[in-house]
Design a protein around this motif. Structure first.
Motif, PDB file in Angstrom:
ATOM      1  N   CYS A   1       0.825  -1.206   0.000  1.00 53.83           N
ATOM      2  CA  CYS A   1       0.000   0.000   0.000  1.00 53.83           C
ATOM      3  C   CYS A   1       0.863   1.262   0.000  1.00 53.83           C
ATOM      4  O   CYS A   1       0.469   2.297   0.535  1.00 53.83           O
ATOM      5  CB  CYS A   1      -0.924   0.003   1.220  1.00 53.83           C
ATOM      6  N   GLY A   2       2.039   1.184  -0.564  1.00 49.97           N
ATOM      7  CA  GLY A   2       2.928   2.332  -0.650  1.00 49.97           C
ATOM      8  C   GLY A   2       4.171   1.969  -1.422  1.00 49.97           C
ATOM      9  O   GLY A   2       4.444   0.786  -1.660  1.00 49.97           O
ATOM     10  N   SER A   3       4.921   2.975  -1.833  1.00 48.40           N
ATOM     11  CA  SER A   3       6.132   2.727  -2.616  1.00 48.40           C
ATOM     12  C   SER A   3       7.308   3.581  -2.145  1.00 48.40           C
ATOM     13  O   SER A   3       8.333   3.633  -2.822  1.00 48.40           O
ATOM     14  CB  SER A   3       5.864   3.011  -4.100  1.00 48.40           C
ATOM     15  N   HIS A   4       7.156   4.250  -0.998  1.00 47.59           N
ATOM     16  CA  HIS A   4       8.233   5.093  -0.481  1.00 47.59           C
ATOM     17  C   HIS A   4       8.937   4.387   0.671  1.00 47.59           C
ATOM     18  O   HIS A   4       8.300   4.012   1.664  1.00 47.59           O
ATOM     19  CB  HIS A   4       7.684   6.438   0.002  1.00 47.59           C
ATOM     20  N   ILE A   5      10.252   4.193   0.529  1.00 55.46           N
ATOM     21  CA  ILE A   5      11.065   3.554   1.561  1.00 55.46           C
ATOM     22  C   ILE A   5      11.831   4.635   2.304  1.00 55.46           C
ATOM     23  O   ILE A   5      12.603   5.390   1.686  1.00 55.46           O
ATOM     24  CB  ILE A   5      12.025   2.521   0.949  1.00 55.46           C
ATOM     25  N   ASN A   6      11.640   4.700   3.587  1.00 58.24           N
ATOM     26  CA  ASN A   6      12.238   5.761   4.394  1.00 58.24           C
ATOM     27  C   ASN A   6      13.679   5.422   4.772  1.00 58.24           C
ATOM     28  O   ASN A   6      14.059   5.397   5.937  1.00 58.24           O
ATOM     29  CB  ASN A   6      11.401   5.988   5.664  1.00 58.24           C
ATOM     30  N   ARG A   7      14.483   5.158   3.731  1.00 55.23           N
ATOM     31  CA  ARG A   7      15.898   4.815   3.911  1.00 55.23           C
ATOM     32  C   ARG A   7      16.654   5.098   2.635  1.00 55.23           C
ATOM     33  O   ARG A   7      16.044   5.287   1.579  1.00 55.23           O
ATOM     34  CB  ARG A   7      16.053   3.335   4.255  1.00 55.23           C
ATOM     35  N   VAL A   8      18.002   5.071   2.735  1.00 58.62           N
ATOM     36  CA  VAL A   8      18.810   5.295   1.533  1.00 58.62           C
ATOM     37  C   VAL A   8      19.047   3.993   0.770  1.00 58.62           C
ATOM     38  O   VAL A   8      19.665   4.005  -0.292  1.00 58.62           O
ATOM     39  CB  VAL A   8      20.161   5.963   1.888  1.00 58.62           C
ATOM     40  N   TYR A   9      18.594   2.869   1.312  1.00 56.08           N
ATOM     41  CA  TYR A   9      18.695   1.598   0.617  1.00 56.08           C
ATOM     42  C   TYR A   9      17.546   0.691   1.085  1.00 56.08           C
ATOM     43  O   TYR A   9      16.854   0.996   2.067  1.00 56.08           O
ATOM     44  CB  TYR A   9      20.049   0.914   0.878  1.00 56.08           C
ATOM     45  N   CYS A  10      17.347  -0.411   0.391  1.00 53.31           N
ATOM     46  CA  CYS A  10      16.237  -1.315   0.692  1.00 53.31           C
ATOM     47  C   CYS A  10      16.619  -2.327   1.765  1.00 53.31           C
ATOM     48  O   CYS A  10      17.715  -2.892   1.733  1.00 53.31           O
ATOM     49  CB  CYS A  10      15.824  -2.084  -0.561  1.00 53.31           C
ATOM     50  N   VAL A  11      15.698  -2.547   2.686  1.00 54.22           N
ATOM     51  CA  VAL A  11      15.803  -3.656   3.641  1.00 54.22           C
ATOM     52  C   VAL A  11      14.423  -4.292   3.744  1.00 54.22           C
ATOM     53  O   VAL A  11      13.400  -3.640   3.505  1.00 54.22           O
ATOM     54  CB  VAL A  11      16.286  -3.197   5.037  1.00 54.22           C
ATOM     55  N   ASN A  12      14.397  -5.554   4.106  1.00 61.88           N
ATOM     56  CA  ASN A  12      13.132  -6.296   4.129  1.00 61.88           C
ATOM     57  C   ASN A  12      12.109  -5.703   5.083  1.00 61.88           C
ATOM     58  O   ASN A  12      10.903  -5.722   4.817  1.00 61.88           O
ATOM     59  CB  ASN A  12      13.391  -7.763   4.484  1.00 61.88           C
ATOM     60  N   TRP A  13      12.584  -5.189   6.219  1.00 61.36           N
ATOM     61  CA  TRP A  13      11.644  -4.650   7.205  1.00 61.36           C
ATOM     62  C   TRP A  13      10.844  -3.481   6.639  1.00 61.36           C
ATOM     63  O   TRP A  13       9.665  -3.310   6.950  1.00 61.36           O
ATOM     64  CB  TRP A  13      12.403  -4.216   8.458  1.00 61.36           C
ATOM     65  N   MET A  14      11.468  -2.672   5.782  1.00 63.18           N
ATOM     66  CA  MET A  14      10.767  -1.545   5.177  1.00 63.18           C
ATOM     67  C   MET A  14       9.678  -2.020   4.216  1.00 63.18           C
ATOM     68  O   MET A  14       8.635  -1.386   4.089  1.00 63.18           O
ATOM     69  CB  MET A  14      11.772  -0.643   4.439  1.00 63.18           C
ATOM     70  N   ILE A  15       9.921  -3.137   3.543  1.00 56.82           N
ATOM     71  CA  ILE A  15       8.884  -3.715   2.671  1.00 56.82           C
ATOM     72  C   ILE A  15       7.726  -4.226   3.517  1.00 56.82           C
ATOM     73  O   ILE A  15       6.560  -4.067   3.160  1.00 56.82           O
ATOM     74  CB  ILE A  15       9.469  -4.860   1.815  1.00 56.82           C
ATOM     75  N   VAL A  16       8.045  -4.824   4.652  1.00 60.94           N
ATOM     76  CA  VAL A  16       7.004  -5.326   5.561  1.00 60.94           C
ATOM     77  C   VAL A  16       6.107  -4.185   6.026  1.00 60.94           C
ATOM     78  O   VAL A  16       4.881  -4.331   6.109  1.00 60.94           O
ATOM     79  CB  VAL A  16       7.645  -6.038   6.776  1.00 60.94           C
ATOM     80  N   THR A  17       6.705  -3.025   6.317  1.00 63.77           N
ATOM     81  CA  THR A  17       5.904  -1.885   6.792  1.00 63.77           C
ATOM     82  C   THR A  17       4.994  -1.331   5.708  1.00 63.77           C
ATOM     83  O   THR A  17       4.023  -0.623   6.009  1.00 63.77           O
ATOM     84  CB  THR A  17       6.823  -0.753   7.297  1.00 63.77           C
ATOM     85  N   LEU A  18       5.291  -1.627   4.434  1.00 61.09           N
ATOM     86  CA  LEU A  18       4.448  -1.148   3.331  1.00 61.09           C
ATOM     87  C   LEU A  18       3.330  -2.118   2.984  1.00 61.09           C
ATOM     88  O   LEU A  18       2.459  -1.791   2.168  1.00 61.09           O
ATOM     89  CB  LEU A  18       5.308  -0.910   2.079  1.00 61.09           C
ATOM     90  N   ALA A  19       3.353  -3.316   3.559  1.00 64.72           N
ATOM     91  CA  ALA A  19       2.347  -4.334   3.238  1.00 64.72           C
ATOM     92  C   ALA A  19       0.959  -3.895   3.684  1.00 64.72           C
ATOM     93  O   ALA A  19       0.789  -3.266   4.729  1.00 64.72           O
ATOM     94  CB  ALA A  19       2.720  -5.664   3.895  1.00 64.72           C
TER      95      ALA A  19
END
Length: 324
Positions: free
Chosen positions: A167-185
């Protein structure tokens, strides 16, 4: 609307809102730092591979630690350098790959550090059986598992995210980590949660084993001056590497889960990348300066190069005189 939002092909990364001059300066400093990481770790790898006297378990594990540093940093620095010069977006597949590389590299570090702690335990506390136990075949199996298990664990972690509705496409980091994808689910990812808890417990076991090994080593070595000398010479670099890496990773994990949004963006960026900045540079310095065999090999290599250069200069000088 939900269907459109959940089909994510690109992610945007945050934390790179700098002016052009700041981006160029940061690009040059980051490039210099990355070159230092590459040079330091590659030098130790080459020295250990070339010198047959260093084909011992401790140095083989160290070689793999340096290889893992190169593997982990290649998942961050090239993309970060590119983002500093262009738009900071990343594809869905690229985000999954980056998260996998960084996570698996972190887990590999713990596995290799656990092997190094076990190697020192056997060498100092069970010296009579060390060579009969730490055979080439057994060391090869240890190294294989120190790579395969982390890669498998992180593959399962990443695979459990694939196909999830976002439900989103903005990652609040300078690189990707799995936890950030989990927060967008859009809904809780039960499979990923189960895999994440298993991985956490698995590597917490690594951490407990490492702490137990060093506590036992310290207690054993304090009763003997000779053993304490061995500990300071061969175990202290491992301990410094472990402390640096563990503190860096823990700070990142704690900040990612519990960090305040009120803190400055620069501080947030540093907390996000400090485990990719500090340990990859500290390890070659600590091991290169502290371990006698490696230090002597590096000194002899520099001395030989210097001698060869002097010989060439003298030859040219003599040749010039003769020609006159």
């Amino acid at each position: 609307m939900m269907e459109n939002v959940s089909i994510v092909k690109m992610f945007t990364l945050s934390g790179l809102d700098f002016t052009l001059e700041q981006r160029i300066t940061l690009f040059l400093l980051t490039l210099l730092w990355y070159l230092i990481i590459l040079l330091g770790n590659a030098t130790l790898i080459v020295v250990i591979i070339v010198d047959k006297n260093l084909h011992e378990p401790m140095y083989i594990f160290l070689c793999n630690l340096c290889i893992n540093a190169l593997y982990g940093t290649v998942g961050f620095y090239p993309k970060f350098l590119l983002d500093l010069l262009s738009s900071h977006v990343i594809s869905y597949a690229g985000c999954m790959l980056q998260g996998f590389v960084i996570h698996s590299s972190t887990c590999c570090d713990f596995s290799i550090l656990a092997l190094m702690a076990y190697d020192r335990y056997v060498a100092i506390c069970r010296p009579l059986v060390y060579h009969s136990f730490m055979t080439k075949q057994r060391v090869s199996v240890f190294v294989l598992f120190s790579w395969v298990l982390p890669l498998y664990c992180m593959f399962m972690n990443t695979a459990s995210l694939l196909g999830s509705r976002l439900c989103g496409s903005h990652i609040n980091r300078v690189y990707c980590v799995n936890w950030m994808i989990v927060t967008l689910a859009c809904s809780p990812l039960k499979a990923n949660t189960a895999v994440a808890y298993f991985n956490m417990l698995f590597y917490f076991g690594h951490f407990v084993f490492i702490i137990w090994s060093y506590m036992y080593l310290i207690r054993t070595c304090m009763s003997s001056k000779e053993n304490w000398g061995k500990f300071m010479q061969t175990c202290m670099p491992h301990l410094l590497s472990l402390i640096t890496f563990t503190i860096s990773v823990l700070l990142d994990l704690l900040y990612m889960r519990f960090g305040s949004a009120d803190l400055s963006q620069d501080f947030s960026n540093f907390m996000a990348i400090e485990f990719l900045l500090i340990p990859p540079v500290v390890n070659p310095l600590v091991y290169g300066l502290k371990l006698t065999k490696i230090r002597n090999k590096l000194v002899s290599f520099v001395h030989i190069k210097g001698t060869d250069a002097k010989c060439r200069i003298m030859t040219l000088h003599v040749s010039g005189k003769l020609s006159h």
